[in-house]
Design a protein around this motif. Structure first.
Motif, PDB file in Angstrom:
ATOM      1  N   LEU A 125       0.809  -1.223   0.000  1.00 43.98           N
ATOM      2  CA  LEU A 125       0.000   0.000   0.000  1.00 43.98           C
ATOM      3  C   LEU A 125       0.839   1.268   0.000  1.00 43.98           C
ATOM      4  O   LEU A 125       0.510   2.235  -0.680  1.00 43.98           O
ATOM      5  CB  LEU A 125      -0.913   0.021   1.232  1.00 43.98           C
ATOM      6  N   VAL A 126       1.916   1.270   0.770  1.00 46.46           N
ATOM      7  CA  VAL A 126       2.664   2.509   0.959  1.00 46.46           C
ATOM      8  C   VAL A 126       3.876   2.598   0.027  1.00 46.46           C
ATOM      9  O   VAL A 126       4.322   3.695  -0.300  1.00 46.46           O
ATOM     10  CB  VAL A 126       3.097   2.663   2.437  1.00 46.46           C
ATOM     11  N   PHE A 127       4.388   1.481  -0.450  1.00 50.38           N
ATOM     12  CA  PHE A 127       5.541   1.558  -1.348  1.00 50.38           C
ATOM     13  C   PHE A 127       5.244   1.053  -2.764  1.00 50.38           C
ATOM     14  O   PHE A 127       5.324   1.820  -3.716  1.00 50.38           O
ATOM     15  CB  PHE A 127       6.736   0.798  -0.761  1.00 50.38           C
TER      16      PHE A 127
ATOM     17  N   TYR B  57       2.559  -0.041  -4.651  1.00 50.84           N
ATOM     18  CA  TYR B  57       1.532   0.590  -5.479  1.00 50.84           C
ATOM     19  C   TYR B  57       1.878   2.052  -5.798  1.00 50.84           C
ATOM     20  O   TYR B  57       1.855   2.449  -6.968  1.00 50.84           O
ATOM     21  CB  TYR B  57       0.160   0.458  -4.806  1.00 50.84           C
ATOM     22  N   PRO B  58       2.214   2.875  -4.810  1.00 48.27           N
ATOM     23  CA  PRO B  58       2.555   4.268  -5.138  1.00 48.27           C
ATOM     24  C   PRO B  58       3.741   4.399  -6.091  1.00 48.27           C
ATOM     25  O   PRO B  58       3.728   5.256  -6.972  1.00 48.27           O
ATOM     26  CB  PRO B  58       2.885   4.884  -3.782  1.00 48.27           C
ATOM     27  N   ILE B  59       4.759   3.548  -5.943  1.00 49.34           N
ATOM     28  CA  ILE B  59       5.924   3.659  -6.827  1.00 49.34           C
ATOM     29  C   ILE B  59       5.502   3.405  -8.274  1.00 49.34           C
ATOM     30  O   ILE B  59       5.812   4.187  -9.177  1.00 49.34           O
ATOM     31  CB  ILE B  59       7.026   2.659  -6.415  1.00 49.34           C
TER      32      ILE B  59
ATOM     33  N   ARG C  67       2.549   3.596  -9.573  1.00 48.53           N
ATOM     34  CA  ARG C  67       1.647   4.627 -10.067  1.00 48.53           C
ATOM     35  C   ARG C  67       2.390   5.930 -10.365  1.00 48.53           C
ATOM     36  O   ARG C  67       2.050   6.632 -11.316  1.00 48.53           O
ATOM     37  CB  ARG C  67       0.523   4.864  -9.049  1.00 48.53           C
ATOM     38  N   THR C  68       3.402   6.251  -9.565  1.00 47.44           N
ATOM     39  CA  THR C  68       4.187   7.454  -9.839  1.00 47.44           C
ATOM     40  C   THR C  68       4.880   7.343 -11.185  1.00 47.44           C
ATOM     41  O   THR C  68       4.892   8.297 -11.981  1.00 47.44           O
ATOM     42  CB  THR C  68       5.231   7.691  -8.733  1.00 47.44           C
TER      43      THR C  68
ATOM     44  N   ALA D 281      13.250  -0.563  -0.397  1.00 45.58           N
ATOM     45  CA  ALA D 281      12.268   0.455  -0.012  1.00 45.58           C
ATOM     46  C   ALA D 281      12.894   1.507   0.901  1.00 45.58           C
ATOM     47  O   ALA D 281      12.470   2.659   0.909  1.00 45.58           O
ATOM     48  CB  ALA D 281      11.073  -0.193   0.677  1.00 45.58           C
TER      49      ALA D 281
ATOM     50  N   MET E 278       8.751   9.877  -4.376  1.00 45.43           N
ATOM     51  CA  MET E 278       8.372   8.798  -5.288  1.00 45.43           C
ATOM     52  C   MET E 278       7.036   8.179  -4.884  1.00 45.43           C
ATOM     53  O   MET E 278       6.398   7.501  -5.682  1.00 45.43           O
ATOM     54  CB  MET E 278       9.488   7.749  -5.262  1.00 45.43           C
ATOM     55  N   ILE E 279       6.606   8.363  -3.654  1.00 48.28           N
ATOM     56  CA  ILE E 279       5.372   7.697  -3.211  1.00 48.28           C
ATOM     57  C   ILE E 279       4.280   8.674  -2.797  1.00 48.28           C
ATOM     58  O   ILE E 279       3.129   8.294  -2.646  1.00 48.28           O
ATOM     59  CB  ILE E 279       5.652   6.736  -2.030  1.00 48.28           C
TER      60      ILE E 279
ATOM     61  N   LEU F  30       2.676  11.331  -4.163  1.00 46.60           N
ATOM     62  CA  LEU F  30       1.568  11.776  -5.004  1.00 46.60           C
ATOM     63  C   LEU F  30       0.424  10.759  -5.081  1.00 46.60           C
ATOM     64  O   LEU F  30      -0.734  11.122  -4.828  1.00 46.60           O
ATOM     65  CB  LEU F  30       2.073  12.134  -6.406  1.00 46.60           C
ATOM     66  N   PRO F  31       0.694   9.484  -5.413  1.00 44.55           N
ATOM     67  CA  PRO F  31      -0.414   8.516  -5.424  1.00 44.55           C
ATOM     68  C   PRO F  31      -1.083   8.381  -4.055  1.00 44.55           C
ATOM     69  O   PRO F  31      -2.302   8.277  -3.981  1.00 44.55           O
ATOM     70  CB  PRO F  31       0.271   7.210  -5.826  1.00 44.55           C
ATOM     71  N   LEU F  32      -0.276   8.426  -2.993  1.00 44.00           N
ATOM     72  CA  LEU F  32      -0.864   8.332  -1.656  1.00 44.00           C
ATOM     73  C   LEU F  32      -1.819   9.493  -1.422  1.00 44.00           C
ATOM     74  O   LEU F  32      -2.917   9.326  -0.896  1.00 44.00           O
ATOM     75  CB  LEU F  32       0.227   8.326  -0.585  1.00 44.00           C
TER      76      LEU F  32
ATOM     77  N   PHE G 217      -1.350   5.811   9.940  1.00 45.54           N
ATOM     78  CA  PHE G 217      -1.184   4.790   8.902  1.00 45.54           C
ATOM     79  C   PHE G 217       0.094   5.056   8.095  1.00 45.54           C
ATOM     80  O   PHE G 217       0.890   4.153   7.837  1.00 45.54           O
ATOM     81  CB  PHE G 217      -2.414   4.797   7.980  1.00 45.54           C
ATOM     82  N   LEU G 218       0.308   6.323   7.718  1.00 48.07           N
ATOM     83  CA  LEU G 218       1.478   6.652   6.907  1.00 48.07           C
ATOM     84  C   LEU G 218       2.777   6.517   7.696  1.00 48.07           C
ATOM     85  O   LEU G 218       3.760   5.980   7.194  1.00 48.07           O
ATOM     86  CB  LEU G 218       1.346   8.076   6.353  1.00 48.07           C
TER      87      LEU G 218
ATOM     88  N   GLY H 270       3.419   2.851   7.838  1.00 49.30           N
ATOM     89  CA  GLY H 270       3.794   2.284   6.543  1.00 49.30           C
ATOM     90  C   GLY H 270       5.213   2.631   6.145  1.00 49.30           C
ATOM     91  O   GLY H 270       5.976   1.764   5.702  1.00 49.30           O
ATOM     92  N   ILE H 271       5.578   3.897   6.337  1.00 50.09           N
ATOM     93  CA  ILE H 271       6.894   4.326   5.891  1.00 50.09           C
ATOM     94  C   ILE H 271       8.008   3.670   6.688  1.00 50.09           C
ATOM     95  O   ILE H 271       9.094   3.418   6.178  1.00 50.09           O
ATOM     96  CB  ILE H 271       6.957   5.863   5.968  1.00 50.09           C
TER      97      ILE H 271
END
Lengths: 301, 291
Positions: A21-23, A25-27, A29-30, B122, B129-130, B132-134, B156-157, B160-161
């Motif tokens: 979810l946090v890495f 998918y966003p990577i 999509r970016t 990661a 890199m992450i 904008l979609p988030l 949550f963020l 996650g990070i």
């Protein structure tokens, strides 16, 4: 082993889910976004317009973005050289058998645990202050009239002021990595070298440095990863929006997408994504270059 | 170099003299750190007038700067926000990452190596890199207007990070614990999942504490994510809150209040560091590769 299957699934799922979810998918999509023109960041994919590499060429021809990349490069290179030299020097001193070693280590690492906003404020409002600043007082006490009158935060000096303050906070971390690398080198090497008549400088040159190759790689990679995310310091040191002295790609991206002021005419989330991709490529390039240039021999030590 | 020294080695003049340049250099560096912090602490107890006169504390010690900053300018709100975010996120991180790290370090299964490699890479992914979609995902769900949902999003963020780093850090700790413990538990009929929480988890305690300190400091000081996702004063953590406060205090001319706020934000991680610096330093150079 069969019983363990459920255990593996149950124990692994939350972490993997968070990672996706946090890495992941966003990577992905970016990367995709960087090839589209996207007017609103929350627009659904149906509204995206495919433009190929247009975002990248647009960035390449935007002078403010080029300035921000140049600033980042200078921070990475000059700051990197300064921080690595100081960190290595301190690490060598710390491992040379001095007293109060852990006290020194702890004090030098201290700025790393302090909030960057707090630390930058201390530098801005105290060290560089033109009214009651530390630099002003120290220089006038030394009788250096010219230096005591320098406005450290004006356009000519701001970048250097920013870099010095940033480097001060970064030395501790890299020093610890170097120090632990040096401590892992066996003492017998140095004893043998001393018996053979090698002096301290030669011991450093021919034993310490070659055996620290892997540590150098770690340090350079970490330095590049943190440099690319250069943001807080820049935001605190800039006095106007789009300050050409301090702007970095991340600040540029932030201004463009999350709009601070109206210095940006075009809103395009695809451009922001392209910046992310470019910075990631920089990190990977540095990493690969390090691996290529710094060959780690299979030395056992 | 790398010489192991006894604690009470006799004082050797020749040796100490040879090391003098080293002492001098480190002392100058540290002296600067002390002056920097000391002056800001002193300024936080002075009046704005005294600060500008160049002689901090010349008008006496003023504790009310802190009371004022704490009550009037939102510092208490952002302080408790950050405390809540850090404590909850750190707890969740351990609950999520410790089991994953254990499984990754103990069992051979398809994808194990791949998951580990992904987590390590990661750690080098820049936030740009992450983010904008988030943002489009979260803003699209329309949750940023509700302050409780907004707080949940931030937690949550933060979690996650920090998942990759926490998992990789704990992996090495579990790898170093002998398998004999689980085998004994299995023979006694303890199911493996219970054995993990009752036996392995407590045994990895020192690693869990170290990584939690790192996570706490990281989350307490986190800036960029909070700047983008914290939508109102009510949910802002210290770093972002302090930034907007500093900007407004520069206009109102309340410099003593500004320095007091800086110290309030600085204090929690500093106190943690005073008590735990040995553990933090050992953690950086031992297990992880991140500060």
């Amino acid at each position: 082993m069969k019983k363990n299957k459920t255990m593996i699934a149950v124990f692994l799922t939350p972490a993997v889910l968070m990672f996706v979810l946090v890495f992941l998918y966003p990577i992905l999509r970016t990367i995709l976004m960087s090839f589209f023109k996207i007017e609103g960041i929350t627009d659904s994919m149906t509204k995206w317009q495919f433009t190929g590499f247009a975002n990248y060429s647009k960035l390449a021809s935007t002078s403010l973005f080029r300035i921000s990349m140049w600033n980042l490069f200078r921070i990475w290179l000059i700051g990197g050289l300064v921080v690595m030299s100081l960190a290595l020097l301190f690490a060598v001193i710390l491992t040379s058998g001095i007293r109060f070693k852990s006290f020194f280590k702890a004090m030098i690492y201290l700025p790393n645990v302090v909030s960057a906003v707090a630390l930058a404020t201390m530098w801005l409002q105290y060290v560089y202050s033109p009214k009651f600043g530390l630099l002003k007082n120290v220089f006038s006490a030394m009788g250096l009239k010219y230096l005591s009158k320098v406005q450290w935060l004006d356009n000519d000096h701001k970048f250097m002021a920013l870099l010095v303050a940033y480097c001060f906070g970064m030395v501790g971390y890299h020093m610890l990595i170097f120090a632990s690398g040096i401590e892992r080198i066996g003492e017998d090497y140095y004893e043998a070298a001393t018996l053979d008549g090698a002096n301290k400088v030669n011991q450093f040159r021919y034993i310490t440095l070659p055996l620290l190759k892997g540590v150098f790689k770690t340090n350079i990679t970490m330095w590049s990863v943190t440099s690319v995310g250069f943001f807080v310091w820049s935001q605190l040191f800039s006095t106007v929006t789009a300050d050409t002295q301090t702007i970095t790609p991340m600040v540029y991206m932030y201004m463009m997408i999350f709009g601070a002021g109206n210095s940006m005419t075009e809103r395009n989330a695809g451009l922001g994504a392209a910046i992310g991709v470019l910075l990631s490529i920089c990190v990977v390039a540095v990493f690969l270059l390090c691996n290529k240039l710094i060959k780690e021999d299979d030395l056992e030590f | 170099m790398a010489k192991k020294r006894g604690f009470m080695e006799p004082f050797n003049w020749k040796r100490e003299l040879r090391l003098f340049p080293g002492y001098l250099l480190l002392s100058v560096w540290i002296l600067f750190t002390i002056v920097l912090l000391g002056w800001v602490v002193a300024a936080s107890f002075s009046t704005t007038k005294a600060i500008f006169s160049g002689h901090v504390l010349s008008q006496g010690i003023h504790f009310e700067n802190y009371a004022k900053a704490w009550n009037n300018s939102n510092v208490s709100a952002i302080f408790f926000n950050s405390l809540m975010y850090s404590v909850i996120s750190c707890t969740l991180l351990v609950l999520i990452c410790a089991p994953a790290a254990y499984v990754l370090s103990r069992f051979r299964f398809a994808g194990n190596k791949m998951i580990q490699t992904s987590l390590v890479s990661a750690m080098g992914v820049p936030v740009v890199m992450i983010v904008l979609p988030l943002f489009s995902l979260i803003a699209g769900m329309n949750v940023l207007n509700n302050y409780i949902a907004n707080k949940a999003v931030l937690i949550f963020l933060y979690v996650g990070i920090n998942v990759p780093y926490t998992t990789i850090f704990l992996l090495t700790f579990f790898a170093n614990i002998s398998r004999a413990y689980e085998e004994a538990a299995a023979i006694d009929g303890c199911p493996p999942m219970r054995a993990f929480w009752l036996i392995m988890f407590p045994m990895a305690q020192s690693g869990i504490i170290t990584v939690t300190i790192f996570n706490f400091i990281n989350i307490w000081n986190e800036y960029f994510i909070s700047l983008i996702f914290a939508n109102s004063d009510r949910v802002r953590p210290v770093a972002v809150g302090l930034y907007s406060m500093i900007n407004s205090m520069k206009y109102t001319g309340d410099w003593s209040g500004m320095f007091a706020s800086v110290i309030i934000v600085f204090l929690p991680t500093f106190i943690l560091y005073i008590f735990l610096s040995e553990k933090i330093i050992a953690g950086i150079t031992g297990g992880g590769v991140k500060g």
